[in-house]
Design an enzyme around this catalytic site. Sequence first.
Site, PDB file in Angstrom:
ATOM      1  N   SER A 100     -10.476   1.200   6.723  1.00  0.00           N
ATOM      2  CA  SER A 100      -9.931   1.412   5.417  1.00  0.00           C
ATOM      3  C   SER A 100      -9.564  -0.214   4.976  1.00  0.00           C
ATOM      4  O   SER A 100      -9.112  -0.216   3.796  1.00  0.00           O
ATOM      5  CB  SER A 100      -8.598   1.924   5.665  1.00  0.00           C
ATOM      6  OG  SER A 100      -9.037   3.240   5.906  1.00  0.00           O
ATOM      7  N   LYS A 146       0.856  -1.329   0.220  1.00  0.00           N
ATOM      8  CA  LYS A 146      -0.383  -0.028  -0.104  1.00  0.00           C
ATOM      9  C   LYS A 146       0.865   1.238   0.005  1.00  0.00           C
ATOM     10  O   LYS A 146       1.797   1.227   0.675  1.00  0.00           O
ATOM     11  CB  LYS A 146      -1.072  -0.100   1.267  1.00  0.00           C
ATOM     12  CG  LYS A 146      -1.875   1.085   1.272  1.00  0.00           C
ATOM     13  CD  LYS A 146      -2.928   1.029   2.443  1.00  0.00           C
ATOM     14  CE  LYS A 146      -3.803   2.154   2.555  1.00  0.00           C
ATOM     15  NZ  LYS A 146      -4.869   2.022   3.848  1.00  0.00           N
ATOM     16  N   SER A 164      -9.475   3.197   3.044  1.00  0.00           N
ATOM     17  CA  SER A 164      -8.248   3.872   2.054  1.00  0.00           C
ATOM     18  C   SER A 164      -7.262   2.883   1.370  1.00  0.00           C
ATOM     19  O   SER A 164      -6.551   3.350   0.519  1.00  0.00           O
ATOM     20  CB  SER A 164      -7.439   4.492   3.045  1.00  0.00           C
ATOM     21  OG  SER A 164      -6.804   3.820   3.925  1.00  0.00           O
TER      22      SER A 164
END
Length: 475
Positions: free
Chosen positions: A176, A77, A152
């Site tokens: 997220s 990520k 996210s």
Amino acid sequence: MTEIHDLTALEQYRFLQRGELGVLEVVDHYLERIDRLDGGLGAFHTVTASEARARAREVEASVPRTAPLWGLAYADKDLVRRAGVRTTFGSRVFADFVPDESDELPLQLDSAGAVSLGKTATPEFGLPSYTENLVAPPARDPYDTSLGAGGSSGGAAVAVAAGLLPFAPGSDGGGSIRIPAAVCGLVGLKPSRGLVPAGSGQDSLAGLPVAGPIARTVSDAALLLDGMIARRGDRILHHHTLRAPTFDDGLFLGAAVRGEGRFQVGVTTGSPWETAYDIHLDPEARAALDVARDTLVALGHGMEEFAVEPAPDYPDAFRVIWQAGASQIPVDDDSEQLLEPLTRWLVHRGRALPASDLVRALATLSAYERSIVRQFDRFDAVLMPTLAMTPRPIGWYDRDDGERNFAQQVEYTPFTSFVNVSGLPAITLPVHRTPDGQPMGAQLIGRPGGEATLLSLGRQLERRLHWDRVHPPQW
């Protein structure tokens, strides 16, 4: 003919172990798909093709096959630093930043034998629950590219759903992992605070963000979770990490594969936000909850509906923590102009907060954590919606009005952040499809350290509902 991306991560691992697939073969397959398909999806900020191929050769030549993720592809990520790889944190402020050192999680996944293919998309500093930023195109739902993927960890979820990766790590500070997994028809597991050493939450404000897996199947999520936990034999190598149970074939993989046990499950649609915001459950969100509930009952589990106690102090306290966290973003007057309006609003609010407000908010959330653990204690797991609405269109959120944006995020995701505050584990499962084929998830929340129970329940639902072979039709 079955292609590599049609195989689960666990199937790929077994083929790799038998020598029926090569590590470079797997990496080349996914890199080709990323190059061909990601332009319409926005899953990646950065693709590291040459580095991935070099790493694949290194794994085949020198990494022991006993490594728990040997030869499997994934991506970091873009909130996580990897030495020598562009790391934007989803912000124009760091659009050209290349770190000299790696964070702990990439190093752990390297030691587990995995191969990173690059960086998955994230919103600016991972703050919003949608993945739209000014560094790259938005992350789009592979089932309907007019819709956002959530956030996210939106890029990670898009990549897994579209077959650009077999699984991917995410981080979850308020939903997220679970939000984009639910949007994209995936399994997303937020671990207990303290379980994953490289993303334990122990060193973060209010202990909110933890690292966890996003995958197509429950077993794949368990496989990646096992690889994220640093251990030597039965010993977990972190003094703050919860001691996980040990199974013959992995810390959690055994529970996920076997899917055994009968449990007492509570079900509720209560939210700590309902005293401050008008929370409505869309019919399709209700349908997902009903499918999960009815299937669990049919499988022989006990089920009891209950109401959570009102928490009128929660909304203001969580808002303070969100703003205070943004206050730490490393920008000065010159670079602040590069921030997106929402982030700038959060930074200003956070830096203007009196210390007494932060102390009070932390105390409020600590008391709330104890309250939730007490209320949930009579159940092995609690079933709730993951989202209150169907996935939101790209551009739906107000990018300029911070207050309105905050309200929109709460109204869309009123059932996720309290799990981070309480430190409990939770797993979202793609139990339902709308009439037009859009996935909808429901989540199970466990006791502290109760991941094995969640994985067992998830596997039982998966066997009955058969989401493990469902893919977005156009990808």
